[in-house]
Enzyme design. Structure first.
Site, PDB file in Angstrom:
ATOM      1  N   GLU A  80      -7.410  -3.046  -1.392  1.00 31.93           N
ATOM      2  CA  GLU A  80      -6.629  -3.913  -0.497  1.00 31.93           C
ATOM      3  C   GLU A  80      -5.855  -3.081   0.528  1.00 31.93           C
ATOM      4  O   GLU A  80      -5.876  -3.366   1.726  1.00 31.93           O
ATOM      5  CB  GLU A  80      -5.659  -4.725  -1.365  1.00 31.93           C
ATOM      6  CG  GLU A  80      -5.046  -5.911  -0.719  1.00 31.93           C
ATOM      7  CD  GLU A  80      -5.975  -7.110  -0.669  1.00 31.93           C
ATOM      8  OE1 GLU A  80      -6.050  -7.718   0.397  1.00 31.93           O
ATOM      9  OE2 GLU A  80      -6.632  -7.444  -1.685  1.00 31.93           O
ATOM     10  N   ASP A  97      -0.916  -9.004  -7.548  1.00 31.51           N
ATOM     11  CA  ASP A  97      -2.080  -9.880  -7.665  1.00 31.51           C
ATOM     12  C   ASP A  97      -3.144  -9.290  -8.588  1.00 31.51           C
ATOM     13  O   ASP A  97      -3.646  -9.955  -9.492  1.00 31.51           O
ATOM     14  CB  ASP A  97      -2.676 -10.156  -6.281  1.00 31.51           C
ATOM     15  CG  ASP A  97      -1.679 -10.811  -5.355  1.00 31.51           C
ATOM     16  OD1 ASP A  97      -0.650 -11.303  -5.857  1.00 31.51           O
ATOM     17  OD2 ASP A  97      -1.919 -10.827  -4.142  1.00 31.51           O
TER      18      ASP A  97
HETATM   19  C1  GLA Z   1       0.727 -11.281  -1.586  1.00 28.67           C
HETATM   20  C2  GLA Z   1       0.548  -9.816  -1.984  1.00 28.67           C
HETATM   21  C3  GLA Z   1       1.371  -9.473  -3.228  1.00 28.67           C
HETATM   22  C4  GLA Z   1       2.835  -9.912  -3.051  1.00 28.67           C
HETATM   23  C5  GLA Z   1       2.917 -11.351  -2.538  1.00 28.67           C
HETATM   24  C6  GLA Z   1       4.335 -11.743  -2.181  1.00 28.67           C
HETATM   25  O1  GLA Z   1       0.201 -12.101  -2.572  1.00 28.67           O
HETATM   26  O2  GLA Z   1      -0.811  -9.516  -2.219  1.00 28.67           O
HETATM   27  O3  GLA Z   1       1.279  -8.097  -3.497  1.00 28.67           O
HETATM   28  O4  GLA Z   1       3.531  -9.032  -2.213  1.00 28.67           O
HETATM   29  O5  GLA Z   1       2.104 -11.569  -1.399  1.00 28.67           O
HETATM   30  O6  GLA Z   1       5.130 -11.756  -3.310  1.00 28.67           O
END
Ligand code: GLA
Length: 383
Positions: free
Chosen positions: A160, A172
């Site tokens: 990512e 995530d």
């Molecule tokens: C996205 C990012 C996560 C996190 C959220 C906000 O999902 O991928 O890493 O920062 O936003 O909490």
């Protein structure tokens, strides 16, 4: 589902030796934008996500087919692949392979792969991490690498950050691979230590509700919030002896305010108060105090709206009409700027809640939201 995967694999590649997997989407209950600030997050896995079936090859070729993205298998070679602007979805797969390379796990065989996602796209439920962890777990199994789940999550995050170009934290990928049925995962994103907390709501229902406004500008705005937080950290680090913004305490905010530009200060205030709300929520859940948990969700949304400014009309409207229709708590979830909210609703009023929320949201926005009743589900696994 497994049978459908097997048949599709046979039709596509003429082989019957595929291994099937499922990788969930995730919803974050609370702890938003704390993960690149060394704070806590509190997500769980969902029942929808990405299915896949994979079989090794004898050469260095990878063939991938996805119903949503391709009309015929997309082909690349393990020695020479590159980012492809014409097939950006393939970057998630290539990025994971690059993540293995970076840890010196050099794949010496290609594979055939079919993927099928059944989650709402662009809804902030992390379809990208669902796909990344599907690929990471499949490769780990097929090549017998024996890599731990947390390291697989870091490989997904590498994909990512470096390959896709989003400065996202670890939440995530970590949530998707570590999720457990009927548990929410309280993760310390600084130490990567975590605790699974029983998450069965009995008389309440966990709802994920899609605004059906897809997330515009997410990547550039996300990276903008990331750099605002890093600007603040660079100023405050030497003065407060901290490594992350989440180490600050709310009582220190009054002094911090004088040191920062007003916008940057509001970003910091969100991060610091969100950290406290997340800790409080996890304690509330352990004590089965759902009212207190829900109250923190409402506070979280307010802070994301006013201080972190990542909500927008659709998310704010949906949270507002949900609370009006009787939700105990509601907040945006994920990166924001559109996508989904998460809400807790008393099962007794559920039918009426859905009707009211739908009607009021549509009358303001001109289109309907989509409702999902959800439960915490298991992370990426073989099926
Ligand atoms: C996205 C990012 C996560 C996190 C959220 C906000 O999902 O991928 O890493 O920062 O936003 O909490």
């Amino acid at each position: 589902m497994k049978q459908i995967l097997i048949e599709k694999f046979k039709k596509l590649y003429g082989r019957e030796d595929g291994t099937s997997y499922f990788s969930p989407a995730r919803v974050n209950l609370i702890g938003e934008y704390t993960d690149f600030n060394g704070g806590y997050v509190f997500p769980c896995g969902l029942a929808f996500g990405t299915y896949g079936i994979i079989g090794l090859r004898d050469d260095m070729i990878v063939r991938v087919y996805s119903d949503s993205f391709s009309k015929e298998p997309y082909v690349f070679e393990l020695e020479t692949f590159y980012k492809d602007e014409k097939a950006p979805w393939s970057d998630y797969i290539k990025g994971v392979i690059a993540g293995f390379y970076q840890k010196n796990y050099m794949l010496d065989k290609g594979f055939d792969l079919y993927i099928y996602g059944n989650m709402p796209a662009g809804a902030g439920l992390s379809s990208s991490a669902s796909l990344e962890m599907l690929i990471a777990v499949m490769i780990n199994d097929l090549f017998n690498y024996g890599i731990e789940k947390t390291d697989l999550a870091l490989i997904g995050q590498y994909a990512e950050n470096v390959y896709v170009g989003l400065n996202s934290g670890i939440m995530d990928q970590f949530a998707v691979v570590h999720a457990k049925k009927d548990q929410a995962l309280l993760l310390n994103t600084d130490t990567l230590q975590f605790e699974q907390i029983p998450f069965v709501l009995d008389e309440y229902q966990l709802m994920v509700i899609n605004t059906n406004k897809s997330r515009g500008l997410t990547e550039s705005k996300y990276n903008e919030r990331f750099s605002e937080c890093m600007t603040a950290l660079n100023i405050l680090k030497p003065l407060y002896q901290i490594n992350h913004l989440c180490e600050l305490k709310t009582k220190e905010l009054i002094y911090v305010e004088k040191l920062l530009d007003p916008t940057v200060f509001r970003r910091v205030r969100h991060v610091v108060t969100e950290q406290e709300r997340t800790i409080l929520s996890s304690k509330a859940l352990k004590e089965n105090n759902i009212e207190l948990f829900a109250k923190q969700m409402i506070g979280s949304h307010e802070s994301l709206r006013k201080d972190f400014e990542v909500t927008g009309k659709a998310l704010d409207t949906l949270v507002e009409v949900s609370l009006k229709a009787g939700a105990l708590g509601a907040r945006m979830t994920g990166a924001g700027f559109g996508g989904c909210i998460v809400a807790i609703v008393d099962k007794k009023i559920l039918k009426n809640f859905i009707e009211e929320t739908e009607k009021n949201y549509e009358s303001i926005m001109g289109f309907k939201p989509t409702f999902y009743t959800v439960k915490a589900k298991q992370g990426t696994h073989k099926i």
